[in-house]
Enzyme design. Structure first.
Site, PDB file in Angstrom:
ATOM      1  N   GLY A  72       3.894   7.471   3.279  1.00 11.09           N
ATOM      2  CA  GLY A  72       4.545   6.225   2.781  1.00 11.09           C
ATOM      3  C   GLY A  72       4.266   5.266   1.707  1.00 11.09           C
ATOM      4  O   GLY A  72       3.449   5.654   1.886  1.00 11.09           O
ATOM      5  N   LYS A 121       5.516   0.358   8.070  1.00 10.91           N
ATOM      6  CA  LYS A 121       5.471   1.438   6.607  1.00 10.91           C
ATOM      7  C   LYS A 121       6.820   2.171   7.134  1.00 10.91           C
ATOM      8  O   LYS A 121       7.266   2.816   8.171  1.00 10.91           O
ATOM      9  CB  LYS A 121       4.175   2.226   7.287  1.00 10.91           C
ATOM     10  CG  LYS A 121       4.153   3.820   6.751  1.00 10.91           C
ATOM     11  CD  LYS A 121       2.458   4.521   6.967  1.00 10.91           C
ATOM     12  CE  LYS A 121       2.116   5.018   6.383  1.00 10.91           C
ATOM     13  NZ  LYS A 121       0.706   5.351   5.827  1.00 10.91           N
ATOM     14  N   GLY A 178       0.840  -1.369  -0.167  1.00  9.11           N
ATOM     15  CA  GLY A 178       0.257  -0.119   0.206  1.00  9.11           C
ATOM     16  C   GLY A 178       0.757   1.550  -0.529  1.00  9.11           C
ATOM     17  O   GLY A 178       1.946   1.047   0.619  1.00  9.11           O
ATOM     18  N   ARG A 179       0.203   2.346   0.029  1.00 12.98           N
ATOM     19  CA  ARG A 179       0.794   3.949  -0.331  1.00 12.98           C
ATOM     20  C   ARG A 179      -0.093   4.937   0.272  1.00 12.98           C
ATOM     21  O   ARG A 179      -0.877   4.569   0.576  1.00 12.98           O
ATOM     22  CB  ARG A 179       1.073   3.991  -2.252  1.00 12.98           C
ATOM     23  CG  ARG A 179       2.606   3.731  -2.343  1.00 12.98           C
ATOM     24  CD  ARG A 179       2.628   4.072  -3.675  1.00 12.98           C
ATOM     25  NE  ARG A 179       3.774   3.326  -4.646  1.00 12.98           N
ATOM     26  CZ  ARG A 179       4.750   3.325  -4.598  1.00 12.98           C
ATOM     27  NH1 ARG A 179       4.855   4.998  -4.438  1.00 12.98           N
ATOM     28  NH2 ARG A 179       5.879   3.007  -5.112  1.00 12.98           N
ATOM     29  N   ASP A 237      -7.520  11.690   7.568  1.00 13.31           N
ATOM     30  CA  ASP A 237      -7.524  11.027   6.153  1.00 13.31           C
ATOM     31  C   ASP A 237      -8.079   9.656   5.797  1.00 13.31           C
ATOM     32  O   ASP A 237      -7.631   8.882   5.585  1.00 13.31           O
ATOM     33  CB  ASP A 237      -5.905  10.825   6.037  1.00 13.31           C
ATOM     34  CG  ASP A 237      -5.811  10.054   4.559  1.00 13.31           C
ATOM     35  OD1 ASP A 237      -6.541  10.163   3.333  1.00 13.31           O
ATOM     36  OD2 ASP A 237      -4.678  10.227   3.736  1.00 13.31           O
ATOM     37  N   VAL A 296       3.427   1.034   2.655  1.00 18.19           N
ATOM     38  CA  VAL A 296       3.640   0.296   3.235  1.00 18.19           C
ATOM     39  C   VAL A 296       4.128  -0.717   2.576  1.00 18.19           C
ATOM     40  O   VAL A 296       4.396  -1.912   1.162  1.00 18.19           O
ATOM     41  CB  VAL A 296       2.401  -0.277   4.062  1.00 18.19           C
ATOM     42  CG1 VAL A 296       2.428  -1.025   4.735  1.00 18.19           C
ATOM     43  CG2 VAL A 296       1.810   1.234   4.201  1.00 18.19           C
TER      44      VAL A 296
END
Ligand SMILES: *[C@@H]1O[C@H](CO)[C@@H](O)[C@H](O)[C@H]1NC(C)=O
Ligand SMILES: *[C@@H]1O[C@H](CO)[C@@H](O)[C@H](O)[C@H]1NC(C)=O
Ligand SMILES: *[C@@H]1O[C@H](CO)[C@@H](O)[C@H](O)[C@H]1NC(C)=O
Ligand SMILES: *[C@@H]1O[C@H](CO)[C@@H](O)[C@H](O)[C@H]1NC(C)=O
Length: 804
Positions: free
Chosen positions: A529, A545, A524-525, A638, A531
């Site tokens: 960062g 991360k 993931g992003r 977020d 991940v």
């Protein structure tokens, strides 16, 4: 076996009367506050108990409670306004027939008594219907000297009457059981009424004070003044008022309660869930209950959010935790008779009840304003209403009380304010309250009489404390040395031991590099960062991360903030296992979530309705915990489907929280936290308009995520034909609203908006609630949005329909 039983039987029989409790207390005996388990009367059917009930720190009331519910339900109290302390207080039945509750903190002080007398043998008996009776028995004839049914607190049990002498008085609040402000009573004209009575004010709110009893179907002629609820759910009063509960006909445990919010309700006991359900409530508009909001404030009601109070423009709350105290002026009052200094603010379709100085018939508002100005300080404003015969009525108010939004009321209110306030104030007409609940428990400070007999007990206590102290010191020393040595040595194994002590671990960079096979498996992003999936030395699978931001943050600062995140611990928040700081490298190590993110699952069609609703509730819980009620401890900033992860049981865990603290600290310091954060599609309008950022930005994003989960439509994926200049997420919101409100097919709005992947399989009641809650969350005005904990409440409310 049988022989053993036989041998034991006599002992058991002998023991039972001595230790087990019974349903009656004989004269000469007492119940002590210090033996809460044994000194309790239990009715023979086991449904009610009478004993000392803890109402606060070291504060007890002698009470009767219902025992079958999860939490004991109080139904009667002897000394609600004067709790006794937890030592040596007792209830004694004297041989002369008097029942006395004494607080031995001040030796022999009588807190409460029945003031009864009898030369015969008396007993105190808790009956199966919850009535606590002081009686004499001669053969089979019972003579009642006193009974709890004659002096109710806030509750009526079936068969227990309201009479001329016995009225109900609500609790002060849901946690404070002392006498509150609402009262159900028989008035002098024989009519059953509800009144709000504070130390300074009193006003009847039911039956409606503006209409005559006869118009409400009440009779003023029957002087017997008695009203009773029966166990089938039928309530009848001698003034001809009556009602049937919604579950009428079934014999159940019931209680009629005047709740602290001023509403009269019947609760029925559900044996399966062991909870009380509302089966009737007297239902004027909730804001029509007087005294909810004090002077200079307004009550508004929302189906899901309940009641709240607002201050009028130019006023502020006296005590944000106690709305009933109302609001006070923020302005300094100019000389009240100087007409040129004052003007009026019109509040459309609002109503203030009562406190009329006079009523005049006038032709226009100007006339009414003149009257008000000429009365100087006696006029705080006026109600202006067409009277149906060609003129208007002008009601001059000496106080602005019982204010409420009243869409059905065809009149306006004008409040008198200094011109300077009217010109300068940019406040909205009314502004929102803080929503913190006041402290739950208060300590009752009492000085004990010094008992002298406890020396050996004291010794034991000191001994135990001493050992405990030694233990703590030892643990501290061990921890200290471990920590010290782990800092000094680079060996992983010592640190490993720290894990069990603190649950939060520091990793070496090389260790994490190895765990992620050189940062190869990206999962993931975002959130500053990338991940990676990794396997730690102890074989735990982790999500690691790597923060990409160019941070000049020192190690200490980083650690300080990381440790805040590390302290957060909730089943709906992702667990952080540790971190790494080396040079400019900053890494965070989290638990790995098997099912990935909500985003992945939503579009691969793995989530049925129950899972989705669960995710809604869990996510709300996690965020509510982050926001910690009123502290706004950590804003997420977020919230989006990519940041809601699902464990093996599809329980949601919110990820990536607390990073707003880590990433932007410099910008925050320079610009007041104004740089736009978050993700397109999920961002609250506050970001765009550069308004103050509060926890409501997370509420907004949560609302969008919920709409996405319900509809299966990404906020970026909807394109309207005309470009109305709306942001992406607004289009999703507008689309849902249009489906609900507009068009010939709006009857089928649920089918229309539901994610086709659900194939029409959803619980429509829950569906409706989730949609409505989500729409509340995405209100443009952040004050209109609920808090995360309110969202949790709304989604959990099992009988939300009963509260409509
Ligand atoms: C007055 O009310 C009581 C209790 O509801 C009822 O039994 C009685 O019949 C009533 N009396 C009259 C005259 O209606
Ligand atoms: C009334 O207010 C005006 C200013 O608005 C001021 O000039 C005048 O002196 C005031 N009159 C009195 C009696 O205070
Ligand atoms: C209001 O009514 C009074 C009395 O009829 C009249 O003198 C006055 O001119 C009216 N004012 C306005 C603004 O219509
Ligand atoms: C309950 O409220 C009353 C009145 O405000 C106050 O005096 C009392 O201390 C409160 N008791 C508790 C246990 O909080």
């Amino acid at each position: 076996m049988h022989i053993l039983n036989f041998l034991l039987l006599p002992f058991v029989l002998w023991i039972i009367p001595a230790t087990c409790t019974s349903d009656s207390l004989q004269e000469g005996f007492s119940l002590s506050v210090e033996k809460p388990t044994t000194d309790v009367l239990i009715s023979s059917n086991g449904v009610f108990s009478a004993g000392f009930y803890k109402v606060g720190d070291n504060a007890f009331c002698f009470s009767v409670w219902f025992t079958k519910s999860h939490q004991p339900t109080l139904v009667w109290m002897a000394n609600r306004d004067q709790p006794v302390n937890g030592k040596s207080s007792k209830l004694t039945l004297f041989k002369n027939g008097n029942l006395i509750l004494s607080d031995a903190g001040q030796t022999g002080t009588t807190i409460w008594s029945t003031a009864t007398f009898s030369s015969l043998a008396v007993e105190l008996k808790l009956k199966d219907n919850g009535n606590l009776v002081l009686r004499t028995l001669q053969g089979n004839t019972e003579t009642v000297l006193w009974q709890s049914f004659d002096s109710p607190t806030d509750t009526l049990l079936p068969g227990q009457p309201v009479t001329e002498k016995a009225s109900l008085i609500s609790f002060r609040s849901t946690t404070n059981f002392s006498s509150g402000f609402y009262k159900l009573y028989f008035d002098n004209d024989n009519v059953l009424r509800l009144v709000y009575r504070s130390p300074s004010l009193s006003s009847v709110y039911w039956s409606p004070p503006w209409s005559l009893p006869v118009d409400e179907g009440r009779s003023t002629y029957n002087v017997s003044k008695i009203a009773v609820l029966d166990s089938f759910g039928y309530f009848s009063s001698s003034d001809a008022f009556k009602f049937y509960s919604t579950d009428y006909g079934v014999p159940r445990y019931r209680r009629l309660v005047l709740d602290p919010d001023g509403t009269l309700r019947v609760y029925s006991f559900n044996e399966d869930t062991e909870t009380w359900e509302v089966s009737w409530q007297h239902d004027p508009e909730p804001c029509a209950i007087h005294g909810v909001c004090g002077a200079n404030s307004m009550c508004t009601y929302h189906t899901y959010l309940g009641r709240s109070c607002y201050c009028l423009r130019g006023f502020k709350f006296k005590d944000p935790n106690d709305w009933s105290q109302g609001c006070e002026p923020q302005f300094t009052t100019p000389f009240s008779c100087n007409r040129s200094q004052y003007d009026f603010l019109r509040l459309p379709v609002m109503e203030f009840y009562g406190y009329d100085l006079r009523v005049d018939a006038v032709f226009n508002v100007t006339q009414c304003q003149d009257i008000c100005l000429s009365l100087c300080d006696d006029c705080k404003g006026f109600q202006f209403k067409f009277n149906g015969v060609g003129t208007y009525n002008c009601y001059i108010k000496t106080m602005l009380m019982n204010g409420r939004d009243s869409p059905n009321f065809d009149g306006d209110v004008y409040i008198k304010l200094p011109k300077s306030t009217l010109l300068s104030s940019k406040d909205p007409l009314k502004h929102a309250p803080l929503n913190c609940s006041p402290a739950l428990f208060q300590t009752l400070n009492r000085i004990y009489q010094n008992p002298q007999k406890h020396t050996w007990l004291n010794f034991l206590l000191w001994f135990a404390c001493g050992i405990g102290g030694l233990e703590i010191t030892a643990i501290f020393l061990v921890w200290f040395f471990l920590f010290r040595s782990s800092r000094e040595s680079d060996k992983g194994d010592l640190r490993q031991q720290l894990v069990s002590a603190t649950g939060f671990q520091r990793f070496g960079y090389s260790e994490l590099k190895k765990a992620t096979k050189g940062f190869s498996d990206e999962i993931g992003r975002g959130g500053g960062g990338i991940v990676y999936k990794g396997v730690l030395q102890d074989n735990r699978v982790a999500a690691i991360k790597r923060l990409t931001s160019e941070s000049n943050q020192g190690e200490e600062e980083f650690l300080a903030e990381i440790s805040t995140i590390g302290m957060l611990n909730h089943m709906n928040l992702i667990d952080m296992w540790g971190y790494c700081v080396e040079g400019k490298q900053r890494l965070l190590v989290y638990e790995y979530m098997e099912h990935g993110s909500l985003a992945q699952n939503l579009y691969s069609n793995t989530l049925d309705w129950n899972k989705r609703f669960n995710i809604a509730v869990g996510t709300a819980r996690g965020l509510a915990y982050l926001h910690e009620e009123c502290l706004e401890w950590v804003l997420h900033c977020d919230v989006k489907p990519q940041n809601i992860l699902l464990d093996s049981e599809f329980q949601p865990k919110v990820a990536d929280f607390g990073l707003s603290k880590l990433l932007n600290r410099d910008e925050r310091a320079n610009s007041g936290f104004s740089r736009i954060r978050g993700t397109r599609g999920y961002m609250a309008p506050e970001w765009v308009y550069n308004l103050r950022i509060t926890s409501k930005v997370d509420v907004y994003s949560y609302g969008i995520v919920m709409l996405e989960m319900i509809t299966g439509k990404s906020p970026m994926g909807i394109h309207s034909l005309e470009n109305k200049g709306e942001t992406d997420q607004r289009r999703l919101v507008t689309w849902v609203k249009e489906k609900i409100n507009g068009g010939p097919t709006s009857m089928f709005w649920m089918e229309e908006i539901a994610d086709p992947n659900l194939e029409g399989k959803y619980d429509s009641a829950k569906f409706e609630v989730l949609v409505k809650v989500a729409l509340r969350c995405v209100e443009d005005d952040m004050k209109e949005r609920p808090s995360m904990s309110q969202v949790v409440e709304m989604l959990q409310l099992p009988q939300y329909r009963a509260f409509r």
